[in-house]
Design an enzyme around this catalytic site. Structure first.
Site, PDB file in Angstrom:
ATOM      1  N   ASP A 141      -4.862 -34.524 -59.197  1.00  0.00           N
ATOM      2  CA  ASP A 141      -4.694 -35.761 -59.980  1.00  0.00           C
ATOM      3  C   ASP A 141      -4.179 -35.444 -61.372  1.00  0.00           C
ATOM      4  O   ASP A 141      -4.268 -34.307 -61.842  1.00  0.00           O
ATOM      5  CB  ASP A 141      -6.035 -36.492 -60.086  1.00  0.00           C
ATOM      6  CG  ASP A 141      -7.099 -35.661 -60.790  1.00  0.00           C
ATOM      7  OD1 ASP A 141      -7.303 -34.494 -60.402  1.00  0.00           O
ATOM      8  OD2 ASP A 141      -7.710 -36.160 -61.753  1.00  0.00           O
ATOM      9  N   GLU A 193     -10.239 -34.729 -60.873  1.00  0.00           N
ATOM     10  CA  GLU A 193     -10.806 -33.887 -61.928  1.00  0.00           C
ATOM     11  C   GLU A 193     -10.792 -34.615 -63.256  1.00  0.00           C
ATOM     12  O   GLU A 193     -11.724 -34.525 -64.048  1.00  0.00           O
ATOM     13  CB  GLU A 193     -10.008 -32.583 -62.036  1.00  0.00           C
ATOM     14  CG  GLU A 193     -10.627 -31.536 -62.953  1.00  0.00           C
ATOM     15  CD  GLU A 193     -10.204 -31.629 -64.411  1.00  0.00           C
ATOM     16  OE1 GLU A 193     -10.799 -30.944 -65.238  1.00  0.00           O
ATOM     17  OE2 GLU A 193      -9.278 -32.407 -64.751  1.00  0.00           O
TER      18      GLU A 193
HETATM   19 ZN   LIG Z   1      -6.547 -30.186 -65.738  1.00  0.00          ZN
END
Ligand SMILES: [Zn+2]
Length: 415
Positions: A91, A184
């Site tokens: 992401d 994340e």
């Molecule tokens: Zn990162």
């Protein structure tokens, strides 16, 4: 900057550049507050492509699970039993536009300011690492979005390591694991990771910045909520009766030590940071985050808050105050200090490339920190990108090559 020839060889003999450009064009922006996991279904589209790519490289067991995690395993070719995982996140950040990324390639960078669309200028006077990359292939967005080198540079480095190892069976290697994670950037990167599927003894995230950054320390992070309850009464008849919670909340915030704030601290200095204030004259809640590298400083910060409350309640005994402290994440050094051999492989790998690791404590958290506390020691290594989470994000292709070279050298060194 001078780089070991292995980095150039990886750029020449693998599809590093093409794959990085393909990854950044894939829209994988996380969605804060989403009820689903991964937070955006688009993350799985990249996940599927990565599985197909791994299979194309001969890793038949590559798979994506229902939560969008990609797992793959390469067996040892020399009987080394140790299992090493290489991890990066799919992401991209939510801080600025991240959809429709149009990468721009600046061949043979000449050292001048890079002017992009939307008035975005990447100036070597601000982003001084650019000066070290004259002659390199610099990749930016078109200036209207982030680039997504965070962390697609990490994915590209790991993929090119896999490709390089497949082309070089003469390199003796341990058991290798690859894992690509979603979400994340919204702090959920390892929420649903399956450590049985990762199946490793130790791991590395490739999610850092400029070469030769390595991180094995991060903040201890707590949140604090202080609720001040006053006495509410009709303001027309309030004389000597009302206790206005807003006035005491104002005093409370003012009494927090100003030198111990994010805007006045750096390196290893701790801070207390008010992040939210809600309520009315009857009751106010002040939300704060507490950060430090050593647990003793967190205790000291909690005590500072309790001392201020004591002063306020002594001044106004009718004020009722409740506090709540919650742990967010801890410094991975607590785990790493007994597992420094994991860092030693990185150090040796970087030294083999003719350089020295630059150890930075992270003033934030990493997925590696959470993984370390879950039983998988996991320092973080540079992936090459600079100016993360902004339209000024840039990366030198040669530095992604270096990250891949570090991964190859780690593999060579694990015996
Ligand atoms: Zn990162």
């Amino acid at each position: 900057m001078k780089r070991h020839q292995l980095a150039n060889e990886i750029i020449k003999t693998t599809s590093l550049k093409e794959r990085f450009l393909a990854y950044v064009k894939e829209d994988t922006q996380a969605v804060g507050g989403s009820e689903t996991f991964p937070s955006s279904p688009k993350e799985k589209i990249l996940g599927e492509k990565l599985v197909a790519e791994l299979k194309g490289l001969g890793i038949g067991n590559a798979e994506m699970d229902s939560n969008g995690y990609v797992y793959a395993q390469m067996p040892s070719n020399c009987g080394v039993k140790k299992k090493v995982a290489f991890i990066a996140h799919m992401d991209v950040a939510t801080d600025c536009a991240g959809e429709g990324v149009k990468p721009v390639i600046h061949e043979n960078y000449n050292g001048s300011a890079i002017k992009l669309n939307g008035g975005t200028v990447i100036d070597p006077e601000d982003s001084t690492d650019l000066k070290k990359c004259i002659g390199d292939t610099i990749i930016t967005s078109d200036g209207t979005t982030l680039l997504g080198a965070d962390d697609k540079a990490g994915i590209a480095a790991i993929m090119s390591m896999v490709e390089y190892l497949q082309k070089h069976p003469e390199i003796k290697r341990p058991e290798i694991r690859v894992c690509f994670t979603p979400d994340e950037e919204i702090g959920r990167g390892v929420d649903f990771i399956d450590l049985k599927k990762v199946d490793a003894d130790f791991a590395y995230t490739f999610d850092g910045g400029f070469p030769y950054e390595v991180n094995y320390e991060n903040f201890n992070a707590y949140s604090a909520k202080v609720t001040l309850k006053g006495v509410s009464i009709h303001p027309g008849y309030a004389k000597d009766k009302m206790v206005n919670a807003i006035r005491y909340a104002g005093k409370f915030v003012d009494m927090l030590p100003k030198t111990m704030s994010p805007e006045r601290t750096h390196n290893r200095e701790p801070f207390i940071h008010p992040v939210g204030i809600t309520g009315g004259s009857e009751e106010v809640t002040v939300s704060m985050i507490l950060r430090s590298f050593v647990p003793e400083d967190i205790d000291r910060e909690k005590q500072i808050i309790l001392n201020i409350i004591e002063v306020l309640t002594a001044e106004e005994p009718r004020l009722q105050v409740t506090t709540a402290f919650n742990q967010s994440y801890l410094n991975m050094y607590e785990i790493m200090k007994d597992k420094m051999f994991v860092y030693d492989y990185v150090k040796k790998a970087i030294e083999d490339l003719g350089a020295e690791p630059e150890i930075h404590p992270i003033r934030g958290g990493t997925d590696g920190a959470r993984l370390s506390f879950m039983g998988l020691p996991c320092p973080n290594i540079f992936a090459g990108g600079v100016n993360f989470h902004s339209q000024k994000e840039w990366v030198a292709l040669e530095n992604i090559g270096l990250a891949a070279a570090v991964a190859v050298k780690i593999v060579e060194n694990v015996k």
